[in-house]
Design a protein around this motif. Structure first.
Motif, PDB file in Angstrom:
ATOM      1  N   GLU A   1      41.534  32.036  37.840  1.00  0.00           N
ATOM      2  CA  GLU A   1      41.479  33.066  38.878  1.00  0.00           C
ATOM      3  C   GLU A   1      40.578  32.603  40.019  1.00  0.00           C
ATOM      4  OE1 GLU A   1      41.970  37.556  37.296  1.00  0.00           O
ATOM      5  OE2 GLU A   1      40.061  36.625  36.790  1.00  0.00           O
TER       6      GLU A   1
ATOM      7  N   GLU B   1      41.424  38.252  41.720  1.00  0.00           N
ATOM      8  CA  GLU B   1      42.483  38.109  42.731  1.00  0.00           C
ATOM      9  C   GLU B   1      43.189  39.429  43.036  1.00  0.00           C
ATOM     10  OE1 GLU B   1      44.980  35.023  41.167  1.00  0.00           O
ATOM     11  OE2 GLU B   1      43.595  33.449  41.825  1.00  0.00           O
ATOM     12  N   LYS B   2      43.097  40.397  42.130  1.00  0.00           N
ATOM     13  CA  LYS B   2      43.698  41.718  42.360  1.00  0.00           C
ATOM     14  C   LYS B   2      42.722  42.645  43.077  1.00  0.00           C
ATOM     15  CE  LYS B   2      46.536  41.392  38.218  1.00  0.00           C
ATOM     16  NZ  LYS B   2      46.736  41.920  36.856  1.00  0.00           N
ATOM     17  N   ASP B   3      41.605  42.097  43.535  1.00  0.00           N
ATOM     18  CA  ASP B   3      40.541  42.836  44.222  1.00  0.00           C
ATOM     19  C   ASP B   3      39.902  43.888  43.316  1.00  0.00           C
ATOM     20  OD1 ASP B   3      38.923  42.933  46.506  1.00  0.00           O
ATOM     21  OD2 ASP B   3      39.966  44.721  47.243  1.00  0.00           O
ATOM     22  N   GLN B   4      39.874  43.606  42.006  1.00  0.00           N
ATOM     23  CA  GLN B   4      39.215  44.479  41.045  1.00  0.00           C
ATOM     24  C   GLN B   4      37.796  43.974  40.820  1.00  0.00           C
ATOM     25  OE1 GLN B   4      42.172  43.585  38.011  1.00  0.00           O
ATOM     26  NE2 GLN B   4      42.670  45.776  37.894  1.00  0.00           N
TER      27      GLN B   4
END
Length: 135
Positions: free
Chosen positions: A72, A97-100
């Motif tokens: 990631e 990468e999912k902005d979590q």
């Protein structure tokens, strides 16, 4: 307040058997964020040490929200929320990468005169770079 961000990719050697980032590696990600934050300010940690001042970590707090995973691309967001004196506080948020949000934390570092091995005030050069963000 000064804010900056940088990215780093999770390498295989940073993960455990489950493919998750090993918990101890978040301290390394904090260091990456911290050094790059100072670099984005225009300040060189290396030059500060060459001038006789180092910044050891006094304490670190960390919170694990979600696992980071192998390969990631992580975004490390760093804040310097208050003007430093003999200590400097860095706050971190690490996103996948999912902005979590996967991790948050903070470190306090102390400025140490390398000759006397005693605490000292923030170097003048760093003061000059930070002042515009705290006026």
């Amino acid at each position: 307040m000064f804010e900056a961000q940088t990215t780093t990719r999770v390498r295989y050697s940073e993960t455990d058997q489950m493919g998750y980032v090993y918990y101890g590696n978040y301290a390394m990600y904090y260091e990456i964020g911290r050094v790059e934050t100072l670099r984005q300010l225009g300040f060189s940690y290396n030059e500060m040490e060459n001038a006789g001042v180092m910044m050891p970590v006094l304490n670190m707090n960390t919170n694990y929200h979600l696992p980071g995973r192998y390969d990631e691309l992580l975004t490390i967001k760093v804040k310097i929320p208050s003007f430093p004196k003999a200590r400097i506080l860095f706050q971190y948020e690490i996103f996948n990468e999912k902005d979590q949000l996967i991790n948050s934390g903070e470190t306090t570092l102390v400025f140490i005169n390398m000759k006397s091995n005693r605490p000292c005030r923030v170097p003048n050069e760093l003061v000059e770079f930070l002042e515009p963000y705290f006026s």
